[in-house]
Design a protein around this motif. Structure first.
Motif, PDB file in Angstrom:
ATOM      1  N   ALA A 100      40.204  53.071  45.858  1.00 21.57           N
ATOM      2  CA  ALA A 100      40.009  52.010  44.871  1.00 21.57           C
ATOM      3  C   ALA A 100      38.663  52.143  44.170  1.00 21.57           C
ATOM      4  O   ALA A 100      37.710  52.735  44.689  1.00 21.57           O
ATOM      5  CB  ALA A 100      40.109  50.643  45.544  1.00 21.57           C
ATOM      6  N   SER A 101      38.585  51.565  42.973  1.00 17.43           N
ATOM      7  CA  SER A 101      37.342  51.542  42.202  1.00 17.43           C
ATOM      8  C   SER A 101      37.384  50.375  41.230  1.00 17.43           C
ATOM      9  O   SER A 101      38.404  49.706  41.065  1.00 17.43           O
ATOM     10  CB  SER A 101      37.133  52.855  41.436  1.00 17.43           C
ATOM     11  N   ALA A 102      36.257  50.127  40.581  1.00 16.67           N
ATOM     12  CA  ALA A 102      36.133  49.190  39.460  1.00 16.67           C
ATOM     13  C   ALA A 102      36.691  47.797  39.742  1.00 16.67           C
ATOM     14  O   ALA A 102      37.549  47.299  39.014  1.00 16.67           O
ATOM     15  CB  ALA A 102      36.799  49.779  38.214  1.00 16.67           C
ATOM     16  N   PRO A 103      36.217  47.098  40.780  1.00 20.78           N
ATOM     17  CA  PRO A 103      36.717  45.742  41.032  1.00 20.78           C
ATOM     18  C   PRO A 103      36.287  44.777  39.935  1.00 20.78           C
ATOM     19  O   PRO A 103      35.208  44.912  39.351  1.00 20.78           O
ATOM     20  CB  PRO A 103      36.074  45.378  42.375  1.00 20.78           C
ATOM     21  N   ALA A 104      37.131  43.809  39.645  1.00 21.61           N
ATOM     22  CA  ALA A 104      36.837  42.798  38.617  1.00 21.61           C
ATOM     23  C   ALA A 104      37.440  41.468  39.043  1.00 21.61           C
ATOM     24  O   ALA A 104      38.630  41.398  39.367  1.00 21.61           O
ATOM     25  CB  ALA A 104      37.391  43.221  37.263  1.00 21.61           C
ATOM     26  N   TRP A 105      36.639  40.416  39.010  1.00 22.53           N
ATOM     27  CA  TRP A 105      37.108  39.080  39.343  1.00 22.53           C
ATOM     28  C   TRP A 105      37.706  38.397  38.118  1.00 22.53           C
ATOM     29  O   TRP A 105      37.250  38.586  36.998  1.00 22.53           O
ATOM     30  CB  TRP A 105      35.952  38.202  39.819  1.00 22.53           C
ATOM     31  N   ALA A 106      38.712  37.552  38.331  1.00 17.48           N
ATOM     32  CA  ALA A 106      39.102  36.577  37.326  1.00 17.48           C
ATOM     33  C   ALA A 106      37.973  35.554  37.220  1.00 17.48           C
ATOM     34  O   ALA A 106      37.198  35.366  38.157  1.00 17.48           O
ATOM     35  CB  ALA A 106      40.411  35.902  37.712  1.00 17.48           C
ATOM     36  N   PRO A 107      37.841  34.881  36.055  1.00 14.29           N
ATOM     37  CA  PRO A 107      36.697  33.987  35.849  1.00 14.29           C
ATOM     38  C   PRO A 107      36.533  32.903  36.912  1.00 14.29           C
ATOM     39  O   PRO A 107      35.415  32.525  37.242  1.00 14.29           O
ATOM     40  CB  PRO A 107      36.987  33.375  34.477  1.00 14.29           C
ATOM     41  N   ASN A 108      37.620  32.409  37.479  1.00 10.97           N
ATOM     42  CA  ASN A 108      37.500  31.363  38.500  1.00 10.97           C
ATOM     43  C   ASN A 108      37.237  31.921  39.894  1.00 10.97           C
ATOM     44  O   ASN A 108      37.088  31.164  40.850  1.00 10.97           O
ATOM     45  CB  ASN A 108      38.755  30.486  38.521  1.00 10.97           C
ATOM     46  N   GLY A 109      37.145  33.244  40.006  1.00  8.88           N
ATOM     47  CA  GLY A 109      36.864  33.871  41.288  1.00  8.88           C
ATOM     48  C   GLY A 109      38.023  33.867  42.255  1.00  8.88           C
ATOM     49  O   GLY A 109      37.883  34.305  43.390  1.00  8.88           O
ATOM     50  N   GLY A 110      39.186  33.408  41.822  1.00  8.93           N
ATOM     51  CA  GLY A 110      40.304  33.297  42.733  1.00  8.93           C
ATOM     52  C   GLY A 110      41.143  34.546  42.864  1.00  8.93           C
ATOM     53  O   GLY A 110      41.835  34.736  43.858  1.00  8.93           O
ATOM     54  N   VAL A 111      41.100  35.415  41.852  1.00  3.18           N
ATOM     55  CA  VAL A 111      41.918  36.630  41.858  1.00  3.18           C
ATOM     56  C   VAL A 111      41.015  37.829  41.626  1.00  3.18           C
ATOM     57  O   VAL A 111      40.137  37.802  40.748  1.00  3.18           O
ATOM     58  CB  VAL A 111      43.016  36.584  40.772  1.00  3.18           C
ATOM     59  N   LEU A 112      41.232  38.889  42.402  1.00  4.79           N
ATOM     60  CA  LEU A 112      40.449  40.111  42.303  1.00  4.79           C
ATOM     61  C   LEU A 112      41.367  41.263  41.910  1.00  4.79           C
ATOM     62  O   LEU A 112      42.442  41.433  42.482  1.00  4.79           O
ATOM     63  CB  LEU A 112      39.772  40.404  43.645  1.00  4.79           C
ATOM     64  N   TYR A 113      40.944  42.034  40.919  1.00  9.20           N
ATOM     65  CA  TYR A 113      41.680  43.210  40.464  1.00  9.20           C
ATOM     66  C   TYR A 113      40.828  44.457  40.695  1.00  9.20           C
ATOM     67  O   TYR A 113      39.599  44.384  40.768  1.00  9.20           O
ATOM     68  CB  TYR A 113      42.002  43.101  38.967  1.00  9.20           C
ATOM     69  N   PHE A 114      41.486  45.613  40.786  1.00  8.84           N
ATOM     70  CA  PHE A 114      40.767  46.875  40.899  1.00  8.84           C
ATOM     71  C   PHE A 114      41.678  48.002  40.430  1.00  8.84           C
ATOM     72  O   PHE A 114      42.876  47.799  40.188  1.00  8.84           O
ATOM     73  CB  PHE A 114      40.286  47.120  42.341  1.00  8.84           C
ATOM     74  N   GLU A 115      41.087  49.198  40.299  1.00  5.29           N
ATOM     75  CA  GLU A 115      41.862  50.371  39.893  1.00  5.29           C
ATOM     76  C   GLU A 115      42.132  51.247  41.103  1.00  5.29           C
ATOM     77  O   GLU A 115      41.261  51.464  41.937  1.00  5.29           O
ATOM     78  CB  GLU A 115      41.106  51.179  38.831  1.00  5.29           C
ATOM     79  N   ALA A 116      43.366  51.722  41.226  1.00  4.32           N
ATOM     80  CA  ALA A 116      43.739  52.653  42.291  1.00  4.32           C
ATOM     81  C   ALA A 116      44.904  53.497  41.802  1.00  4.32           C
ATOM     82  O   ALA A 116      45.895  52.945  41.295  1.00  4.32           O
ATOM     83  CB  ALA A 116      44.117  51.920  43.572  1.00  4.32           C
ATOM     84  N   GLY A 117      44.777  54.809  41.918  1.00  6.16           N
ATOM     85  CA  GLY A 117      45.867  55.697  41.543  1.00  6.16           C
ATOM     86  C   GLY A 117      46.248  55.633  40.077  1.00  6.16           C
ATOM     87  O   GLY A 117      47.410  55.861  39.730  1.00  6.16           O
ATOM     88  N   GLY A 118      45.282  55.310  39.215  1.00  9.81           N
ATOM     89  CA  GLY A 118      45.560  55.260  37.783  1.00  9.81           C
ATOM     90  C   GLY A 118      46.169  53.972  37.296  1.00  9.81           C
ATOM     91  O   GLY A 118      46.563  53.878  36.122  1.00  9.81           O
ATOM     92  N   SER A 119      46.265  52.951  38.162  1.00 14.11           N
ATOM     93  CA  SER A 119      46.819  51.663  37.773  1.00 14.11           C
ATOM     94  C   SER A 119      45.881  50.534  38.180  1.00 14.11           C
ATOM     95  O   SER A 119      45.066  50.676  39.092  1.00 14.11           O
ATOM     96  CB  SER A 119      48.189  51.437  38.427  1.00 14.11           C
ATOM     97  N   ILE A 120      46.022  49.400  37.503  1.00 10.74           N
ATOM     98  CA  ILE A 120      45.287  48.199  37.871  1.00 10.74           C
ATOM     99  C   ILE A 120      46.105  47.447  38.913  1.00 10.74           C
ATOM    100  O   ILE A 120      47.291  47.180  38.725  1.00 10.74           O
ATOM    101  CB  ILE A 120      45.031  47.305  36.646  1.00 10.74           C
TER     102      ILE A 120
END
Length: 223
Positions: free
Chosen positions: A61-81
Motif C-alpha cells: 500500500a501507499s499514498a493514504p488519504a483521509w476523507a474530510p471527516n476522518g471517518g474513511v481512509l483510502y490508499f493505493e494498492a496494486g494500481g487501484s484506490i
C-alpha cells in the motif's frame, strides 16, 4: 505542578519540587491521528505517538488519504484506490484525494486527473496533472513540474508555486506545503521547514503542524 495552554498546540508545564523550587517549560502538544506507510502497509496511530494499527494488510500500500471527516481512509494498492476496512478496490489510479464534502475522489492516472464518486462509480477524465488534492468543490491543486490550481473542467489553471515543486498538500487558509529537492517548504515562507523529505506532507486540521516521512520515520514539525 500545573499545566496550562499558552497557544494553539503549545502548553506550559510547571513542576514544583518538595523543597519549593519551580521549573517551567513550554511543550508542544500534537493531536489527531496519522496515517502513514511502513513496509508496504498503511498504519494509523495518534500523532503524539503510541501503538500503530494496521489498516491495509500486507498489500504493498501507499499514498493514504483521509476523507474530510476522518471517518474513511483510502490508499493505493496494486494500481487501484482501495477503501480501508472492507478492502474494496474502487477505481484505477494512485494518489487519492477526497473532496471537501466526502462525495468524490480525485486520483492520478498516467499524468491525468480522474474523478469518480467516493464508491468508485461514474469515473470521468479531468485535467492533466499529478498527485491531486482537492482545493474546494470545483478545483484541485496538482503537481507536474510546478504546482497549479485548476478547475475540474480543465479551465482556469493558475500557478501557485513555480519551478520544480512536487507533492502539494493544501492546508487551512490556502497555504501550500510541497517538496522541492528533498526539502519541505510552505508557500510564502523563505526557509525550508525540513530536509530529507520523502513523500507527500500532510497538514494537521488546525494548520499548526506538518507530518512527513523522513530518514528516521514519520516526523511531525510545527509550522
Amino acid at each position: 505542578g500545573t499545566v496550562s495552554g499558552v497557544a494553539d498546540g503549545v502548553t506550559s508545564v510547571t513542576v514544583t519540587t518538595p523543597t519549593g523550587l519551580q521549573a517551567t517549560s513550554a511543550v508542544y502538544v500534537v493531536e489527531g491521528t496519522l496515517a502513514y506507510v511502513d513496509g508496504g502497509k498503511v498504519l494509523t496511530r495518534a500523532a503524539g505517538g503510541g501503538e500503530a494499527e494496521d489498516r491495509s494488510g500486507d498489500v504493498g500500500a501507499s499514498a493514504p488519504a483521509w476523507a474530510p471527516n476522518g471517518g474513511v481512509l483510502y490508499f493505493e494498492a496494486g494500481g487501484s484506490i482501495v477503501r480501508a476496512g472492507d478492502g474494496a478496490a474502487l477505481v484505477a489510479g494512485s494518489w487519492p484525494s477526497v473532496s471537501p464534502n466526502g462525495n468524490y475522489l480525485a486520483v492520478e492516472r498516467g499524468g491525468q486527473i480522474v474523478f469518480a464518486n467516493a464508491d468508485g462509480s461514474l469515473e470521468r477524465e479531468g485535467p492533466s496533472g499529478t498527485t491531486p488534492v482537492w482545493a474546494d468543490g470545483g478545483s484541485v491543486v496538482v503537481g507536474g513540474g510546478s504546482i497549479q490550481q485548476v478547475d475540474v473542467s480543465g479551465s482556469g489553471r493558475t500557478t501557485l508555486v513555480a519551478g520544480a515543486a512536487t507533492l502539494p498538500a493544501l492546508g487551512p487558509g490556502g497555504a501550500v506545503a510541497y517538496v522541492a529537492s528533498g526539502e519541505l517548504r510552505v508557500s510564502g515562507a523563505t526557509d525550508a521547514v525540513a530536509t530529507g523529505v520523502a513523500g507527500r506532507p500532510s497538514w494537521s486540521e488546525n494548520g499548526r503542524w506538518l507530518a512527513f516521512q523522513g530518514a528516521e520515520g514519520v516526523m511531525v514539525v510545527p509550522v
